[in-house]
Structures are given as structure tokens and as C-alpha cells.
Design a protein around this motif. Structure first.
Motif, short mmCIF file in Angstrom:
data_model
loop_
_atom_site.label_atom_id
_atom_site.label_comp_id
_atom_site.label_asym_id
_atom_site.label_seq_id
_atom_site.Cartn_x
_atom_site.Cartn_y
_atom_site.Cartn_z
N THR A 134 -5.86 -53.10 -13.54
CA THR A 134 -4.63 -53.09 -12.74
C THR A 134 -3.67 -52.04 -13.30
OG1 THR A 134 -4.86 -55.44 -12.24
CG2 THR A 134 -2.66 -54.47 -11.98
N ASN A 135 -3.27 -51.12 -12.46
CA ASN A 135 -2.41 -50.03 -12.92
C ASN A 135 -0.96 -50.47 -13.12
OD1 ASN A 135 -4.43 -48.02 -12.97
ND2 ASN A 135 -4.25 -47.78 -10.74
N ARG A 136 -0.50 -51.33 -12.22
CA ARG A 136 0.92 -51.71 -12.27
C ARG A 136 1.05 -53.12 -11.71
NH1 ARG A 136 5.38 -49.61 -14.89
NH2 ARG A 136 7.12 -49.14 -13.49
N MET A 137 1.62 -54.03 -12.47
CA MET A 137 1.78 -55.39 -11.97
C MET A 137 3.20 -55.88 -12.16
SD MET A 137 0.16 -58.21 -14.57
CE MET A 137 0.93 -59.52 -13.61
N LEU A 138 3.60 -56.77 -11.27
CA LEU A 138 4.90 -57.42 -11.33
C LEU A 138 4.69 -58.89 -11.66
CD1 LEU A 138 8.01 -57.66 -10.82
CD2 LEU A 138 7.42 -58.03 -8.40
N GLU A 139 5.31 -59.34 -12.74
CA GLU A 139 5.37 -60.77 -13.02
C GLU A 139 6.72 -61.27 -12.52
OE1 GLU A 139 5.43 -64.08 -16.61
OE2 GLU A 139 5.54 -61.95 -17.12
N PHE A 140 6.68 -62.00 -11.42
CA PHE A 140 7.92 -62.44 -10.78
C PHE A 140 8.23 -63.87 -11.20
CE2 PHE A 140 10.64 -63.92 -7.32
CZ PHE A 140 11.54 -62.85 -7.23
N GLY A 156 -0.42 -53.49 -22.16
CA GLY A 156 0.58 -52.55 -22.66
C GLY A 156 1.85 -52.66 -21.83
N PRO A 157 3.00 -52.38 -22.42
CA PRO A 157 4.27 -52.58 -21.70
C PRO A 157 4.47 -51.66 -20.50
CG PRO A 157 4.63 -51.48 -23.81
CD PRO A 157 3.21 -51.94 -23.82
N SER A 158 3.84 -50.50 -20.49
CA SER A 158 4.08 -49.54 -19.41
C SER A 158 3.51 -49.99 -18.08
CB SER A 158 3.50 -48.17 -19.78
OG SER A 158 2.08 -48.24 -19.90
N ARG A 159 2.56 -50.93 -18.09
CA ARG A 159 1.94 -51.39 -16.84
C ARG A 159 2.51 -52.72 -16.35
NH1 ARG A 159 -4.44 -51.26 -16.88
NH2 ARG A 159 -4.39 -51.54 -19.14
N VAL A 160 3.48 -53.27 -17.08
CA VAL A 160 4.05 -54.58 -16.75
C VAL A 160 5.52 -54.43 -16.36
CG1 VAL A 160 4.55 -56.90 -17.59
CG2 VAL A 160 2.46 -55.72 -18.34
N VAL A 161 5.86 -55.01 -15.21
CA VAL A 161 7.25 -55.09 -14.76
C VAL A 161 7.57 -56.57 -14.57
CG1 VAL A 161 8.93 -54.43 -12.98
CG2 VAL A 161 7.06 -52.87 -13.58
N GLU A 180 9.60 -52.86 -18.30
CA GLU A 180 10.63 -52.65 -17.29
C GLU A 180 10.97 -54.00 -16.67
OE1 GLU A 180 9.93 -49.70 -14.33
OE2 GLU A 180 8.92 -48.34 -15.74
N GLY A 181 12.21 -54.16 -16.25
CA GLY A 181 12.60 -55.42 -15.63
C GLY A 181 13.79 -55.25 -14.73
N PHE A 182 13.89 -56.11 -13.72
CA PHE A 182 15.04 -56.07 -12.83
C PHE A 182 15.41 -57.49 -12.43
CE2 PHE A 182 11.29 -55.79 -10.16
CZ PHE A 182 11.57 -56.59 -9.06
N LEU A 183 16.68 -57.65 -12.08
CA LEU A 183 17.21 -58.96 -11.75
C LEU A 183 16.86 -59.35 -10.32
CD1 LEU A 183 18.97 -61.06 -13.25
CD2 LEU A 183 20.96 -60.07 -12.13
N SER A 184 16.40 -60.57 -10.17
CA SER A 184 16.13 -61.12 -8.84
C SER A 184 17.41 -61.72 -8.28
CB SER A 184 15.03 -62.18 -8.93
OG SER A 184 14.73 -62.71 -7.65
N THR A 185 17.31 -62.36 -7.12
CA THR A 185 18.46 -62.98 -6.47
C THR A 185 18.07 -64.36 -5.95
OG1 THR A 185 17.95 -62.16 -4.25
CG2 THR A 185 19.24 -60.70 -5.68
N ASP A 198 0.27 -53.22 -7.61
CA ASP A 198 -1.14 -53.55 -7.38
C ASP A 198 -1.39 -55.05 -7.49
OD1 ASP A 198 -2.04 -50.76 -7.21
OD2 ASP A 198 -1.52 -50.69 -9.33
N LEU A 199 -0.57 -55.71 -8.31
CA LEU A 199 -0.67 -57.15 -8.46
C LEU A 199 0.73 -57.73 -8.60
CD1 LEU A 199 -2.17 -59.84 -9.08
CD2 LEU A 199 -2.22 -59.15 -11.49
N VAL A 200 1.03 -58.71 -7.78
CA VAL A 200 2.27 -59.48 -7.91
C VAL A 200 1.85 -60.90 -8.28
CG1 VAL A 200 4.34 -60.36 -6.77
CG2 VAL A 200 3.52 -58.04 -6.26
N PHE A 201 2.26 -61.32 -9.46
CA PHE A 201 1.86 -62.63 -9.97
C PHE A 201 3.08 -63.53 -10.01
CE2 PHE A 201 0.67 -65.34 -13.81
CZ PHE A 201 -0.15 -66.18 -13.07
N VAL A 202 2.97 -64.68 -9.32
CA VAL A 202 4.11 -65.59 -9.19
C VAL A 202 3.63 -66.98 -9.62
CG1 VAL A 202 5.96 -66.36 -7.66
CG2 VAL A 202 4.76 -64.22 -7.18
N LEU A 203 3.81 -67.27 -10.89
CA LEU A 203 3.35 -68.53 -11.44
C LEU A 203 4.45 -69.58 -11.38
CD1 LEU A 203 1.02 -69.99 -12.97
CD2 LEU A 203 2.15 -69.28 -15.09
#
Length: 312
Positions: A134-140, A156-161, A180-185, A198-203
Motif C-alpha cells: 500500500t503506497n498511501r493509507m489513511l487511518e481515520f 514507515g511514517p511517510s506512507r501513513v496519514v 502526517e495528520g489532519f483534524l476531522s469534524t 489507496d487504503l482507508v482504514f476505519v476501526l
């Protein structure tokens, strides 16, 4: 980075327990003794005393922070090979610490994140989209990093948001793990995605949502997925409902305004149970039933159902 005094040893600022009370607890006494030994440069003796303090729940996290920051014997970082820093604002750690069944909350907390990593990897292998490719994933809804620290070791940290509605959580993950990180609403439609992933993971977000935002979050999170990518999310299904003696409504849904979080309004983040039929209906009406490529009952923690959607 934890601040240090002029003796060179690190002092935790994470809810440091008051150690000058008139009648200090055993944990506070041990914590003070450990600090004194560190100040004198007696690292081995300090490690032994702080290991004892780490067994006392009232100062557990303070002692853990000192052991980790000073790289003392008994450091969990040296056992697990990853950053074991834990935020004092982490509600999930607080859940383990305060739960009667947890004999070793620190290890239980860290092992739980590792277990989640293995369960996610198994799920992704089953749909031929391995995590390590996975090149780029978001852990929401990332929280304070129970799982993030394991992702960073794997990718590695560069592939995780990461993203969370709690500002302290995002700040902690950025500064501690370098992601990297950003604030949700609170409102799904107000979220601004910096990119597509490429992957959005919502646990364990859909296991907390009220009916008014359940489908809306599903729609918005699917929009964050890049073409060909995956949305993976979990729910409290029938096993969880039966375990907690919950009766679902005619739609297959139940919500209670209560959760382990102390930072989010319980009306927007409570505890939710859903049947398989409810989830499949929401998928069908939101983005189409053909987007579902895998579902596994009680996959995460042997307690939550897993669903995998692919963006076509």
C-alpha cells in the motif's frame, strides 16, 4: 521529546502524579525514589524501582514514561522494537488500565495494536491487496496511536496519514510518530480530504455512530478512497449485541449514548450495534452492493465484524 532537568534524565509531563502529598501511595513513593535515583545517575537501581512503580495503577503511565524516555532496563521499546510512548490523554489506554480483567494494561494495550495489525493484514491478503504494498493509507478515527505505532513500524511514517476529531490525538501522533495528520469534524460533510488514499482504514468508528450520521460517514469515507483502493471498516455485529444483551430494532440497529471516550460528545459518539442486514442495506443504498468485496464476521478482536469495499 520529553523535557529534562539539568541532571540529564527525562521527566514525564504526561499527567505526572503529585508525589508530595502528606500520605503518598506506594506508587507515588516508588516513583519519587526512582526519580531521585535517576537524578543521581543510578540507572540500574532506578530501573528496578520504576519497574515496581509501573505495577501500581495510579502511577503506571508516569513510571512507564520514565523507563521508556531514559531507555532503562525493562523498556518495552527494547522488547517490541517500536515507539511505546503512550499519551496521558489516551482513553483506550485508560480503558485497559481501569478494566478489572487487564492484569498488565501496558502490555495489553500494546499487544492489542499488534493484534489489529495482523488482523488487517490477513483481511487485505484475502482481497489481493497486501498492506505492505500500500503506497498511501489513511487511518481515520485514529485516536492516540494504539494502532498507529504498529502501522508506522510496518510501513514507515511517510506512507501513513492519520485523522481524528480530537486535536490532542492528531498532535500526539504527528509529534511522536512523524506521520502526517489532519483534524476531522463532527459533521461528515465538513471533512476536507487532503488527498485520496489507496487504503482507508476505519476501526471501530461505525460501532459508535448515531443513526443520523452512520450512512453519511460511510458515503464521505468512501469518497476518500482512490480509484482501485479499499475502504475497510468494522462494526459491532450480532455476536457483540448478544454478548451485551442488546436488542436491535426492526432495521437491525441499536445506539446508546455512552462510550469509553471522555473527549467526544456521547450523543455523536456512543455505542452502536448493527446487524449484517443493516450494514449491507446501507452499503447498497450509499455506493452500491457491488462495491463490497469481502465481509468477515467477528474478525477484529473476535468481537467486531469487518467489511471491505473497493472503489471501482
Amino acid at each position: 521529546m520529553l523535557p529534562s532537568d539539568n541532571s540529564g534524565f527525562h521527566v514525564s509531563t504526561n499527567k505526572m502524579t503529585a508525589i508530595h502529598e502528606l500520605t503518598p501511595t506506594l506508587g507515588q513513593q516508588l516513583l519519587q525514589e526512582g526519580c531521585d535515583l535517576l537524578a543521581r545517575g543510578a540507572r540500574e537501581a532506578a530501573a528496578q524501582v520504576l519497574a515496581r512503580a509501573r505495577d501500581e495503577r495510579d502511577v503506571m503511565l508516569d513510571a512507564h514514561a520514565l523507563i521508556e524516555a531514559n531507555d532503562l532496563i525493562g523498556s518495552l521499546r527494547n522488547v517490541m522494537g517500536l515507539d511505546c510512548t503512550i499519551s496521558g490523554q489516551d482513553d483506550i489506554f485508560g480503558f485497559f488500565r481501569d478494566h478489572h480483567s487487564s492484569r498488565n494494561p501496558l502490555r495489553d494495550y500494546l499487544a492489542d495494536g499488534w493484534r489489529t495489525l495482523s488482523e488487517l493484514m490477513v483481511l487485505l491478503e484475502a482481497v489481493d491487496q497486501p498492506l505492505l504494498k500500500t503506497n498511501r493509507m489513511l487511518e481515520f478515527a485514529s485516536g492516540h496511536g494504539r494502532f498507529t505505532r504498529h502501522l508506522v513500524k510496518a510501513l514507515g511514517p511517510s506512507r501513513v496519514v492519520v485523522s481524528d476529531v480530537v486535536p490532542s490525538a492528531v498532535d500526539f501522533l504527528r509529534s511522536t510518530f512523524g506521520v502526517e495528520g489532519f483534524l476531522s469534524t463532527s459533521l461528515p460533510e465538513s471533512v476536507q480530504w487532503p488527498a485520496r488514499y489507496d487504503l482507508v482504514f476505519v476501526l471501530s468508528l461505525f460501532s459508535h455512530l448515531p443513526r443520523a450520521t452512520w450512512s453519511r460517514w460511510l458515503k464521505v469515507l468512501y469518497e476518500a478512497v482512490a480509484p482501485g483502493g479499499l475502504l475497510v471498516f468494522s462494526t459491532h455485529g450480532i455476536k457483540a449485541a448478544n454478548f451485551d444483551h442488546v436488542t436491535l430494532d426492526d432495521e437491525g440497529y441499536f445506539f446508546a449514548a455512552s462510550s469509553e471516550s471522555t473527549a467526544i460528545d456521547e450523543q455523536e459518539y456512543g455505542t452502536t450495534f448493527t446487524s449484517e442486514a443493516f450494514v449491507l442495506a446501507r452499503i447498497a443504498e450509499t455506493m452500491g452492493a457491488d462495491k463490497l468485496v469481502r465481509q468477515v464476521p467477528v474478525h477484529f478482536w473476535n468481537h467486531q465484524d469487518a467489511y471491505v469495499l473497493r472503489k471501482l
